[in-house]
Scaffold this motif. Structure first.
Motif, PDB file in Angstrom:
ATOM      1  N   PHE A  40       0.823  -1.212   0.000  1.00 41.94           N
ATOM      2  CA  PHE A  40       0.000   0.000   0.000  1.00 41.94           C
ATOM      3  C   PHE A  40       0.859   1.264   0.000  1.00 41.94           C
ATOM      4  O   PHE A  40       0.406   2.333   0.358  1.00 41.94           O
ATOM      5  CB  PHE A  40      -0.928   0.004   1.225  1.00 41.94           C
ATOM      6  CG  PHE A  40      -1.790  -1.224   1.279  1.00 41.94           C
ATOM      7  CD1 PHE A  40      -2.974  -1.284   0.553  1.00 41.94           C
ATOM      8  CD2 PHE A  40      -1.397  -2.341   2.013  1.00 41.94           C
ATOM      9  CE1 PHE A  40      -3.751  -2.420   0.577  1.00 41.94           C
ATOM     10  CE2 PHE A  40      -2.179  -3.476   2.023  1.00 41.94           C
ATOM     11  CZ  PHE A  40      -3.358  -3.529   1.302  1.00 41.94           C
ATOM     12  N   THR A  41       2.135   1.091  -0.388  1.00 40.80           N
ATOM     13  CA  THR A  41       3.024   2.248  -0.358  1.00 40.80           C
ATOM     14  C   THR A  41       3.679   2.448  -1.717  1.00 40.80           C
ATOM     15  O   THR A  41       3.588   1.594  -2.596  1.00 40.80           O
ATOM     16  CB  THR A  41       4.144   2.057   0.688  1.00 40.80           C
ATOM     17  OG1 THR A  41       4.943   0.954   0.278  1.00 40.80           O
ATOM     18  CG2 THR A  41       3.575   1.816   2.061  1.00 40.80           C
ATOM     19  N   GLY A  49      11.517   4.854   3.819  1.00 37.35           N
ATOM     20  CA  GLY A  49      10.400   5.118   4.718  1.00 37.35           C
ATOM     21  C   GLY A  49       9.098   5.160   3.950  1.00 37.35           C
ATOM     22  O   GLY A  49       9.063   5.602   2.803  1.00 37.35           O
ATOM     23  N   PRO A  50       8.017   4.691   4.595  1.00 40.13           N
ATOM     24  CA  PRO A  50       6.750   4.496   3.884  1.00 40.13           C
ATOM     25  C   PRO A  50       6.098   5.799   3.422  1.00 40.13           C
ATOM     26  O   PRO A  50       6.024   6.765   4.158  1.00 40.13           O
ATOM     27  CB  PRO A  50       5.876   3.778   4.913  1.00 40.13           C
ATOM     28  CG  PRO A  50       6.536   4.001   6.226  1.00 40.13           C
ATOM     29  CD  PRO A  50       7.978   4.248   5.973  1.00 40.13           C
ATOM     30  N   VAL A  51       5.665   5.770   2.165  1.00 40.38           N
ATOM     31  CA  VAL A  51       4.815   6.833   1.644  1.00 40.38           C
ATOM     32  C   VAL A  51       3.539   6.148   1.179  1.00 40.38           C
ATOM     33  O   VAL A  51       3.566   5.339   0.259  1.00 40.38           O
ATOM     34  CB  VAL A  51       5.482   7.547   0.448  1.00 40.38           C
ATOM     35  CG1 VAL A  51       4.560   8.643  -0.073  1.00 40.38           C
ATOM     36  CG2 VAL A  51       6.832   8.116   0.851  1.00 40.38           C
ATOM     37  N   PHE A  52       2.443   6.448   1.851  1.00 41.69           N
ATOM     38  CA  PHE A  52       1.204   5.736   1.602  1.00 41.69           C
ATOM     39  C   PHE A  52       0.718   5.971   0.173  1.00 41.69           C
ATOM     40  O   PHE A  52       0.784   7.069  -0.349  1.00 41.69           O
ATOM     41  CB  PHE A  52       0.146   6.205   2.614  1.00 41.69           C
ATOM     42  CG  PHE A  52      -1.094   5.367   2.597  1.00 41.69           C
ATOM     43  CD1 PHE A  52      -1.036   4.014   2.914  1.00 41.69           C
ATOM     44  CD2 PHE A  52      -2.315   5.924   2.265  1.00 41.69           C
ATOM     45  CE1 PHE A  52      -2.178   3.236   2.903  1.00 41.69           C
ATOM     46  CE2 PHE A  52      -3.467   5.145   2.242  1.00 41.69           C
ATOM     47  CZ  PHE A  52      -3.395   3.812   2.570  1.00 41.69           C
ATOM     48  N   HIS A  53       0.267   4.894  -0.438  1.00 42.34           N
ATOM     49  CA  HIS A  53      -0.100   4.974  -1.841  1.00 42.34           C
ATOM     50  C   HIS A  53      -1.508   4.426  -2.060  1.00 42.34           C
ATOM     51  O   HIS A  53      -1.919   4.180  -3.183  1.00 42.34           O
ATOM     52  CB  HIS A  53       0.906   4.163  -2.662  1.00 42.34           C
ATOM     53  CG  HIS A  53       1.048   4.634  -4.071  1.00 42.34           C
ATOM     54  ND1 HIS A  53       1.503   3.816  -5.063  1.00 42.34           N
ATOM     55  CD2 HIS A  53       0.808   5.825  -4.656  1.00 42.34           C
ATOM     56  CE1 HIS A  53       1.535   4.496  -6.201  1.00 42.34           C
ATOM     57  NE2 HIS A  53       1.128   5.715  -5.975  1.00 42.34           N
ATOM     58  N   PHE A 263       9.282  -1.826  -5.031  1.00 41.13           N
ATOM     59  CA  PHE A 263       8.961  -2.807  -4.006  1.00 41.13           C
ATOM     60  C   PHE A 263       7.471  -2.804  -3.666  1.00 41.13           C
ATOM     61  O   PHE A 263       6.898  -3.837  -3.348  1.00 41.13           O
ATOM     62  CB  PHE A 263       9.801  -2.561  -2.750  1.00 41.13           C
ATOM     63  CG  PHE A 263       9.947  -3.783  -1.920  1.00 41.13           C
ATOM     64  CD1 PHE A 263      10.908  -4.726  -2.230  1.00 41.13           C
ATOM     65  CD2 PHE A 263       9.090  -4.024  -0.858  1.00 41.13           C
ATOM     66  CE1 PHE A 263      11.021  -5.880  -1.489  1.00 41.13           C
ATOM     67  CE2 PHE A 263       9.207  -5.187  -0.113  1.00 41.13           C
ATOM     68  CZ  PHE A 263      10.180  -6.116  -0.430  1.00 41.13           C
ATOM     69  N   GLY A 264       6.855  -1.652  -3.753  1.00 38.22           N
ATOM     70  CA  GLY A 264       5.429  -1.574  -3.455  1.00 38.22           C
ATOM     71  C   GLY A 264       4.617  -2.446  -4.408  1.00 38.22           C
ATOM     72  O   GLY A 264       3.773  -3.229  -3.986  1.00 38.22           O
ATOM     73  N   TYR A 265       4.929  -2.334  -5.678  1.00 39.46           N
ATOM     74  CA  TYR A 265       4.194  -3.099  -6.677  1.00 39.46           C
ATOM     75  C   TYR A 265       4.463  -4.593  -6.520  1.00 39.46           C
ATOM     76  O   TYR A 265       3.552  -5.415  -6.592  1.00 39.46           O
ATOM     77  CB  TYR A 265       4.592  -2.624  -8.078  1.00 39.46           C
ATOM     78  CG  TYR A 265       3.630  -3.025  -9.165  1.00 39.46           C
ATOM     79  CD1 TYR A 265       2.303  -2.650  -9.102  1.00 39.46           C
ATOM     80  CD2 TYR A 265       4.061  -3.771 -10.257  1.00 39.46           C
ATOM     81  CE1 TYR A 265       1.415  -3.005 -10.106  1.00 39.46           C
ATOM     82  CE2 TYR A 265       3.188  -4.136 -11.260  1.00 39.46           C
ATOM     83  CZ  TYR A 265       1.867  -3.749 -11.178  1.00 39.46           C
ATOM     84  OH  TYR A 265       0.992  -4.107 -12.170  1.00 39.46           O
TER      85      TYR A 265
ATOM     86  N   TYR B 407       7.847   7.646 -15.329  1.00 36.25           N
ATOM     87  CA  TYR B 407       8.412   8.976 -15.085  1.00 36.25           C
ATOM     88  C   TYR B 407       7.524   9.801 -14.169  1.00 36.25           C
ATOM     89  O   TYR B 407       8.001  10.629 -13.408  1.00 36.25           O
ATOM     90  CB  TYR B 407       8.699   9.693 -16.406  1.00 36.25           C
ATOM     91  CG  TYR B 407       9.901   9.128 -17.115  1.00 36.25           C
ATOM     92  CD1 TYR B 407      11.193   9.522 -16.758  1.00 36.25           C
ATOM     93  CD2 TYR B 407       9.768   8.150 -18.096  1.00 36.25           C
ATOM     94  CE1 TYR B 407      12.309   8.972 -17.379  1.00 36.25           C
ATOM     95  CE2 TYR B 407      10.879   7.595 -18.727  1.00 36.25           C
ATOM     96  CZ  TYR B 407      12.139   8.024 -18.377  1.00 36.25           C
ATOM     97  OH  TYR B 407      13.239   7.475 -18.992  1.00 36.25           O
ATOM     98  N   ALA B 408       6.199   9.538 -14.236  1.00 33.23           N
ATOM     99  CA  ALA B 408       5.302  10.229 -13.315  1.00 33.23           C
ATOM    100  C   ALA B 408       5.614   9.827 -11.870  1.00 33.23           C
ATOM    101  O   ALA B 408       5.619  10.658 -10.965  1.00 33.23           O
ATOM    102  CB  ALA B 408       3.851   9.911 -13.670  1.00 33.23           C
ATOM    103  N   GLU B 409       5.896   8.535 -11.677  1.00 36.06           N
ATOM    104  CA  GLU B 409       6.187   8.061 -10.320  1.00 36.06           C
ATOM    105  C   GLU B 409       7.489   8.610  -9.774  1.00 36.06           C
ATOM    106  O   GLU B 409       7.676   8.729  -8.573  1.00 36.06           O
ATOM    107  CB  GLU B 409       6.265   6.528 -10.311  1.00 36.06           C
ATOM    108  CG  GLU B 409       4.914   5.862 -10.257  1.00 36.06           C
ATOM    109  CD  GLU B 409       5.040   4.360 -10.389  1.00 36.06           C
ATOM    110  OE1 GLU B 409       6.168   3.844 -10.264  1.00 36.06           O
ATOM    111  OE2 GLU B 409       4.016   3.725 -10.615  1.00 36.06           O
ATOM    112  N   LEU B 410       8.416   8.897 -10.687  1.00 36.23           N
ATOM    113  CA  LEU B 410       9.739   9.333 -10.220  1.00 36.23           C
ATOM    114  C   LEU B 410       9.726  10.778  -9.745  1.00 36.23           C
ATOM    115  O   LEU B 410      10.649  11.215  -9.081  1.00 36.23           O
ATOM    116  CB  LEU B 410      10.766   9.176 -11.347  1.00 36.23           C
ATOM    117  CG  LEU B 410      11.204   7.746 -11.611  1.00 36.23           C
ATOM    118  CD1 LEU B 410      12.114   7.683 -12.812  1.00 36.23           C
ATOM    119  CD2 LEU B 410      11.900   7.160 -10.393  1.00 36.23           C
ATOM    120  N   LYS B 411       8.687  11.499 -10.131  1.00 32.90           N
ATOM    121  CA  LYS B 411       8.669  12.931  -9.795  1.00 32.90           C
ATOM    122  C   LYS B 411       8.471  13.144  -8.311  1.00 32.90           C
ATOM    123  O   LYS B 411       7.837  12.367  -7.652  1.00 32.90           O
ATOM    124  CB  LYS B 411       7.578  13.631 -10.603  1.00 32.90           C
ATOM    125  CG  LYS B 411       8.170  14.147 -11.920  1.00 32.90           C
ATOM    126  CD  LYS B 411       7.093  14.710 -12.836  1.00 32.90           C
ATOM    127  CE  LYS B 411       7.602  14.725 -14.265  1.00 32.90           C
ATOM    128  NZ  LYS B 411       6.514  14.609 -15.216  1.00 32.90           N
TER     129      LYS B 411
END
Lengths: 295, 411, 283
Positions: A40-41, A49-53, A263-265, B407-411
């Motif tokens: 979910f990140t 460090g986690p960034v919620f996705h 890693f999230g995917y 590229y959108a994810e990398l921003k």
């Protein structure tokens, strides 16, 4: 049934379970939950460090053709990995089970593929499958079947089949050994008769031998289902995880996490794979446990 | 029950003790290396031995992990507490992304501007600080089997038409014109770099690796038309997807294939008696566009921010940058040193250097200039197109969707 | 049926058995035979005459020496023993505790605990690579034999517990009843009664676990960094990158790496099959 259990103190089982459970929870269960949480990140969360996705990874899975291909391939693995080795392993076990002189040697030799690492198995089979000088195509050409001498590991159409064949080759001896163990409780004459005797062999096989082999079948099927759904090693070793057409869930998870650094995917794929396997196993194990407690 | 608990404690205690025994002393230097091929491995060991002789107090340990697996472990190396002190790695984007996250130790203290050309400093820096010690570099070119060319009376081509004529002649003679071990998809990355620069120029190619251009752009489609054309004509070796890069190289060494777009390290794997029959030429000119690009990847070293023995690591980095150390490593391998004071090791390397000096564009390599995921998927697509040239449009459309997301994810 | 006919019938059955069995084994082992032949050929022979199932013209045993020396096999094999033996012993010892609890006690969470152990087997374990590394690194036990052993033991608990519990379930309860009445403690019953009865299945499990842990590549890769403690599969992986085009050396190295698990299997194969018995005659 009621008398079947020890029940001196409520704490007794936990004293026995304390160490194994603690180790298992720390080294397996906690990491599983940890990696599931990363589903979910965002891609780099495990590093920085986690960034919620939210559910973004899962939404992306739904529209990802590669993911659906992996599911399809995994189901192919499941069908063939259970469908061939279990009956064939049983057949081989019944053949070798008799006390004929030399049968132990046969069993021993037949089991050898199981003792080798995937690295070794993969290497040898890559040679066998080589389109130009591999044993398989050399053989096909020598009997005039040049048209069948294809690129086994280079052509999308044959890749998965070729990999499953290797998996089956390795799994049959494993299943055989599980059944040989199960057959120890079955009188030899019964087995021999059911192998070759005339009209009623199927009846006898079904009504007498199969029920006796139920515990062995349970183990063989459980293990084959689990192994087929998380098949990875053969795909990894023989395609370097770069043959997209042969992708299974585990290899897609691996390349997502480690080649694409997402890693999230990868975790999201792992969650799906876990759930699929869980459904199969719960249906199956649940049934087994029910039968057990009915006994 | 007490006994169960006692056993449990005993197991734990024994393990802890066992684990504790394995710990190491302090005046050390631990290097993780991906150089598992014999030639570079030996060259690097010579370097380490020399360093230890000069710094008798420091005990150096080199740990080697096979290339593909090393890449999967890099994050662990970088983020471990008590991380390894020095890691082998690549310059450019592949390094800078880690510098951006603060995972690398700056090495400005041991960097000497006088030793390195400006291009090296740029590729080794991020945000004004240097994080990378370049060691060797090499070039990609079209390698070919001299004996085969001589036998068929072929001249090395300069233009695309001449190149196609050579391919046709090789094919007529029953020799695979173009070898490629596409099982390692990166071999196809070189084709994309060279073809795209030859067709569309270097500035455009930089936009592509930076994600600014769609893979469905007519200019990229044109690049792939050229590659697909080779495939359609049967000039790319059959069964390419079943071969690793080294196995395909063997086909060329043995004269079963004629040419191979590859890095200079192909010589590392050539058998001693075949090394001299292998030579190279510059990628042919397409559509009269004489300005050319070259893939010139820089290999070198970095220090994780969490390295345990930083002082020793910096000492080693300083040593790695010196003329002597670079010469010691590059000479036996026939590679060019990053340190500009090192003499060119041989005539072949001089030719390589001249080719690079004349180039309008220098690239690191597709999988070093573009983000990993983009490059990995791009290289898969190229291999797919080589195998199914008719489906190029479809494959590129799918690839472009990936580009947008990545590229959108990398921003 | 007359006597003559029946003895003919028996002879026919025997002949059919030996023909079928021999053919089956021959076909199944062909890949291994190819591996062995390749390891004994010269590269010239492999290239000039690419019929893999033909025996080598001249036996090149030097391939083995070369693979051994150049790949540094000796040290890797010693390391692998150091990892494998305690891992197998530990996994069996610890899981037998859990299996005993799950097979013989009735308590509320029995099934839940069993499912927990089985569920751990279901994840694609490659996913655990980073979390496990983090945890080991946090505890300061990564890059050591001990850390890898501890992980192997824990990781194998799922399968071992599942397997041993199934076996112990087959042990007749009467075996426990009598000593219980005599006042034996639970631990005595576990150690003195059940473990000896389970010994054959533990031996069988040991063979399986030995081959698995010996052949493990992924966890050694994740948890070991230092060359000095690397295991044989990692050595083989390095070697394969290096000798990918010298098939004979790759084959020879593979065979060297396979000797131990094959030998362990051959030595214990007698117990192996017997020990796996799930017991058709349950109590």
């Amino acid at each position: 049934m009621p008398a079947r259990r020890l029940k001196k103190s409520a704490l007794a089982p936990w004293a026995f379970l304390a160490l194994p459970l603690a180790m298992y929870v720390v080294w397996v269960i906690v990491p599983i939950f940890e990696s599931f949480a990363f589903a979910f990140t965002k891609r780099d969360s495990i590093i920085y460090g986690p960034v919620f996705h939210g559910l973004a990874n899962f939404r992306r899975l739904a529209g990802d053709g590669q993911f659906w291909l992996a599911i399809k391939n995994n189901l192919l693995w499941l069908v063939f990995f259970v469908g061939i080795p279990v009956p064939l392993g049983l057949l081989v076990a019944m053949l070798f089970n008799g006390g004929r002189p030399g049968s132990r040697l046969y069993k021993t030799l037949f089991y050898l593929p199981m003792t080798l690492s995937f690295t070794i198995i993969g290497t040898i089979w890559m040679w066998i499958y080589n389109p130009d000088f591999g044993a398989l195509n050399t053989f096909l050409r020598s009997i005039g079947l040049d048209a069948l001498a294809v690129q086994w590991l280079g052509d999308k159409r044959y890749m998965t089949g070729a990999l499953i064949a290797v998996g089956v080759w390795r799994q049959v001896p494993y299943v055989m050994i599980l059944y040989l163990a199960g057959l120890q409780g079955v009188p030899t004459e019964l087995v021999e008769a059911s192998l070759i005797d005339g009209a009623s062999w199927w009846q006898r096989f079904r009504k007498v031998i199969l029920p006796l082999l139920l515990p062995a079948t349970i183990v063989a099927v459980t293990i084959s289902v689990i192994d087929s759904l998380r098949s990875f090693d053969i795909v990894y070793v023989m395609t370097n995880t770069k043959a997209r057409a042969a992708e299974v869930l585990a290899s897609y998870m691996y390349s997502s996490a480690f080649q694409y650094a997402d890693f999230g995917y990868g975790s999201a794929i792992a969650v799906i794979q876990f759930l699929i396997t869980l459904v199969f196993i719960l249906v199956y194990v649940g049934d087994v446990l029910k039968k057990e407690s009915e006994r | 029950m007490k006994r169960v608990i006692a056993i449990a404690c005993a197991v734990l205690a024994a393990t802890t003790l066992f684990v504790a025994c394995g710990k190491k002393g302090s005046n050390e230097l631990v290097i993780q290396s991906y150089m598992s091929d014999e030639a570079p491995k030996q060259a690097f060991q010579a370097l380490v031995d020399d360093f230890m002789k000069k710094n008798p107090g420091i005990k150096v340990t080199v740990n080697t992990t096979a290339h593909e697996q090393y890449k999967t472990q890099l994050m662990n190396y970088l983020t471990a507490k008590e991380a390894p002190d020095v890691l082998t790695w690549f310059a450019g984007f592949r390094m800078q992304q880690y510098a951006a996250k603060g995972l690398l130790e700056p090495i400005d203290a041991v960097w000497k501007d006088a030793d390195f050309p400006a291009a090296f400093k740029t590729a080794s820096s991020y945000n004004g600080k240097v994080y990378f010690m370049p060691q060797s570099w090499y070039w990609w070119a079209v390698y070919y089997n001299k004996d085969v060319f001589a036998k068929l009376n072929l001249k090395t081509p300069n233009t695309w038409d001449e190149f196609l004529a050579v391919c046709a002649a090789l094919k007529n003679a029953g020799i695979e014109p173009i070898a490629i071990g596409a099982k390692d998809t990166w071999t196809a990355g070189g084709w994309f770099d060279y073809m795209n620069v030859a067709v569309n120029g270097g500035a455009f190619h930089q936009d592509v690796t930076a994600g600014k251009v769609a893979y469905t752009d007519p200019r990229i489609v044109k690049t792939f038309d050229y590659i697909a054309d080779l495939a359609k004509k049967g000039y790319i070796m059959k069964n390419a997807a079943s071969y690793s890069w080294q196995e395909a190289a063997t086909l060329m060494f043995d004269g079963k294939a004629g040419m191979y777009l590859m890095g200079q390290f192909i010589k590392d794997v050539a058998p001693a008696d075949k090394k001299d029959s292998i030579d190279w030429f510059k990628f042919p000119i397409v559509e009269g566009n004489a300005a050319y690009g070259v893939d010139t990847p820089f290999d070198g070293y970095l220090v994780p921010a969490k390295a345990k023995n930083k002082e020793n690591a910096l000492k080693f980095m300083a040593y790695l940058g010196t003329k002597e150390a670079q010469e010691l490593f590059c000479k036996p391998l026939g590679r060019l040193a990053a340190n500009q004071n090192v003499p060119v090791p041989n005539a072949d390397a001089q030719r390589g250097l001249d080719m690079m000096k004349g180039a309008a564009t220098a690239m690191q390599f597709y999988d070093r200039d573009a983000p990993e995921e983009m490059a990995a998927k791009g290289m898969n697509a190229i291999v797919e197109i080589m195998g199914a040239p008719d489906k190029a449009a479809e494959i590129l459309a799918a690839l472009d969707k990936e580009r947008e997301r990545i590229y959108a994810e990398l921003k | 049926m007359t006597k003559v006919a029946s003895s003919r019938w028996r002879a026919f059955r025997a002949a059919a058995f030996y023909v079928t069995a021999t053919l089956l084994v021959a076909v199944w082992l062909l890949p291994l035979v190819i591996g062995v032949f390749t390891s004994l050929k010269s590269m010239d022979e492999i290239m000039a005459n690419p019929v893999m199932w033909k025996p080598p013209k001249a036996l090149r045993f030097e391939n083995f020496g070369e693979a051994w020396n150049r790949a540094g096999m000796g040290r890797y094999i010693v390391n692998t023993f150091i990892v494998t033996i305690p891992s197998v012993a530990g996994a069996l010892a610890v899981s037998s505790l859990a299996a005993f609890a799950l097979a013989f006690y009735r308590f509320r969470l029995n099934k839940a605990v069993l499912v927990l152990f089985v569920a751990g087997m279901l994840v694609p374990f490659q996913m655990l690579m980073i979390p496990v590394f983090r945890m080991s690194n946090g505890l300061g036990i990564d890059d050591s034999f001990g850390g890898l052993i501890l992980f192997h033991i824990s990781f194998q608990l799922g399968f071992c517990t599942f397997f041993l519990r199934n076996f112990m379930k087959q042990i007749p309860y009467s075996q426990i009843e009598a000593p219980r009445i005599d006042g034996a403690s639970d631990f005595t019953i576990y150690a003195r009664i059940i473990m000896p009865l389970a010994l054959p299945s533990i031996a069988a499990l040991a063979v399986l676990e030995f081959t698995w842990i010996w052949n493990d590549l992924l966890w050694s890769l994740v948890l070991l960094r230092s060359d000095a403690i690397k295991t044989v599969t990692l050595g083989l992986a390095n070697m394969q990158g290096e000798f990918i085009t010298t098939y004979n050396l790759t084959a020879a190295g593979s065979i060297l790496a396979a000797i131990a698990p094959v030998a362990v299997f051959l030595a214990f194969q007698r117990y192996f099959i017997e020990g796996l018995t799930m017991g058709a005659d349950k109590g």
